[in-house]
Design an enzyme around this catalytic site. Structure first.
Site, PDB file in Angstrom:
ATOM      1  N   GLU A  24       0.165   3.636   1.704  1.00  8.73           N
ATOM      2  CA  GLU A  24       0.210   4.109   3.090  1.00  8.73           C
ATOM      3  C   GLU A  24       1.591   3.862   3.710  1.00  8.73           C
ATOM      4  O   GLU A  24       1.943   4.498   4.703  1.00  8.73           O
ATOM      5  CB  GLU A  24      -0.871   3.417   3.921  1.00  8.73           C
ATOM      6  CG  GLU A  24      -2.244   4.042   3.789  1.00  8.73           C
ATOM      7  CD  GLU A  24      -2.295   5.464   4.337  1.00  8.73           C
ATOM      8  OE1 GLU A  24      -1.932   5.672   5.498  1.00  8.73           O
ATOM      9  OE2 GLU A  24      -2.697   6.375   3.595  1.00  8.73           O
TER      10      GLU A  24
ATOM     11  N   SER B 243       0.814  -1.225   0.000  1.00  9.51           N
ATOM     12  CA  SER B 243       0.000   0.000   0.000  1.00  9.51           C
ATOM     13  C   SER B 243       0.846   1.273   0.000  1.00  9.51           C
ATOM     14  O   SER B 243       1.894   1.342   0.658  1.00  9.51           O
ATOM     15  CB  SER B 243      -0.880  -0.013   1.257  1.00  9.51           C
ATOM     16  OG  SER B 243      -1.417   1.261   1.499  1.00  9.51           O
TER      17      SER B 243
ATOM     18  N   TYR C 265      -1.841   0.109  10.719  1.00  7.14           N
ATOM     19  CA  TYR C 265      -2.080  -0.544   9.420  1.00  7.14           C
ATOM     20  C   TYR C 265      -0.850  -0.430   8.527  1.00  7.14           C
ATOM     21  O   TYR C 265      -0.377  -1.420   7.960  1.00  7.14           O
ATOM     22  CB  TYR C 265      -3.289   0.114   8.723  1.00  7.14           C
ATOM     23  CG  TYR C 265      -3.416  -0.259   7.256  1.00  7.14           C
ATOM     24  CD1 TYR C 265      -3.946  -1.494   6.877  1.00  7.14           C
ATOM     25  CD2 TYR C 265      -3.007   0.618   6.244  1.00  7.14           C
ATOM     26  CE1 TYR C 265      -4.048  -1.846   5.535  1.00  7.14           C
ATOM     27  CE2 TYR C 265      -3.109   0.276   4.907  1.00  7.14           C
ATOM     28  CZ  TYR C 265      -3.636  -0.956   4.556  1.00  7.14           C
ATOM     29  OH  TYR C 265      -3.737  -1.311   3.225  1.00  7.14           O
TER      30      TYR C 265
END
Ligand code: NAP
Ligand code: F7E
Length: 329
Positions: free
Chosen positions: A132, A130, A154
């Site tokens: 992120e 990801s 996460y």
């Protein structure tokens, strides 16, 4: 006939990828977890064929926290390609359930990679990495070489999963790859992600069922693409001769506020009359801005985004309006 095994088949990406692989002639095995209510809404249109003995689509119960089930499934199915999409994927929620997020999203990846070794199969492995992971970004735009600076439980779990995938490639010679995907949305996006929350609520406001939209950080910047195109990129990465990692993005960045403005503009309403901010939707630490470079994906696997920001908002809003018998004029 090639066999694919998907974790996260009931999610947004899993549902589009299952469709794509079935259309390409694969036998598709999806792992789903047991739920007290149906969690197969996104795949019900393909799951109806399950009763047909000739069906190429199969569902199996399993959970990323249950290593013995993963081992058993891989030994029985012996897939050629594994697409690991299952995760506790909500960034805000990961602050509430950090240990669970680490267990599912980080260790779940390790369990699956180890199950490949235990089953002694030559399956290719795709890890749903990801954007992120870039968090507090070190350069713009972000590419495959940009260092990570995760900003949530996460994102930390995804960084672990990224490296364990790379480690199993280097240590055991697995064809194990990371697709580093930037945000991608669709009408099937979960309703607590900001894109779908906006289009879903704008449609309800237009239908007279709601009169406000409560959001968090309107100034966050994201590179939003269209999920059906992103699952095509996953498949292309897996068809290469050599394992490698790729960024998938649109190369366009917009604020959450711009998403809001565009959605309200499309239905002819003034967003400022309906939108307020609520501290509940802020994160303890935010990823303020993300923008990806898809140059490597374009050069090496011939992938390019087609649907960009304004068309994406329109696709999602049209779908949500239709649920109320409304259309865009
Ligand atoms: P999603 O809609 O939230 O789907 C997540 C899937 O994981 C669902 O099928 C969910 O099952 C399953 N899952 C959750 N916990 C599990 C567990 N303990 N055991 C087994 N399965 C479990 O996510 P998505 O948007 O399709 O994203 C797919 C993957 O890409 C995720 O790994 C996500 O982190 C990653 N990713 C997403 C984006 C994006 O913008 N969408 C970008 C980069 C990376 P239920 O249906 O039962 O909840
Ligand atoms: O938030 C801001 C929020 O939850 C986007 C996941 O698929 O993409 C997703 O993670 C931005 C953030 O996605 C609200 O603070 C404002 O800055 O839609 P989101 P995300 O956190 O970027 C990445 C690539 C993944 O890998 C993840 O799995 O919007 N925001 N107001 C809000 N966000 C939410 N959810 N709700 C709000 O009310």
């Amino acid at each position: 006939m090639k066999k694919a095994f998907l974790t996260g088949v009931t999610g947004q990406d899993g549902s589009y990828l299952a469709e794509l692989l079935l259309a390409k002639g694969y036998e598709v095995h999806g792992m789903m977890r047991r739920s007290s209510s149906f969690n197969t809404k996104r795949i019900s249109h393909i799951a109806h064929s399950l009763q047909d003995p000739a069906s190429r689509f199969h569902l199996h119960y399993g959970d990323l926290t249950d290593g013995s089930a993963l081992n058993r499934l891989l030994k029985t199915i012996k897939p050629d390609e594994i697409y690991h999409l299952g995760a506790q994927s909500h960034v805000r929620v990961s602050f509430d359930v950090p240990e669970y997020t680490g267990d599912v999203t980080a260790l779940g990846t390790l369990r699956l990679l180890d199950a490949i070794r235990d089953a002694n199969i030559a399956a290719k492995f795709y890890q749903a990495s990801s954007s992120e992971m870039y968090g507090l970004v070190k350069e713009t735009p972000q590419n495959e070489e940009t260092p990570f600076y995760p900003r949530s439980p996460y994102a930390c779990a995804k960084v672990y999963a990224y490296w364990i995938t790379k480690n199993y490639r280097e240590a055991y010679g697995l064809f194990a790859i990371n697709g580093i995907l930037f945000n991608h949305e669709s009408p099937r996006r979960g309703e607590n992600f900001v894109s779908k929350k906006i289009t879903h609520t704008v449609a309800r406001i237009k239908a007279g069922l709601e009169n406000k939209l409560l959001l968090g950080n309107l100034q966050a910047v994201r590179d939003w693409g269209y999920a059906p195109e992103y699952v095509e990129a996953m498949w292309r990465m897996m068809q290469q001769d050599n394992p490698d990692d790729y960024v998938v993005a649109t190369g366009e960045a917009h604020t959450v506020q711009e998403f809001v403005e565009e959605a309200f503009r499309l239905v002819g309403l003034n967003w400022e009359q309906y939108v307020s901010t609520d501290p509940r939707y802020y994160r303890p630490s935010e990823t303020p801005t993300l923008l990806g470079s898809y140059k490597k994906a374009k050069d090496k696997i011939g992938w390019e985004p087609k649907v960009k920001f304004k068309e994406l908002v329109k696709i999602m809003l049209e779908h949500d309006l239709k649920e109320h018998g409304l259309t865009l004029s």
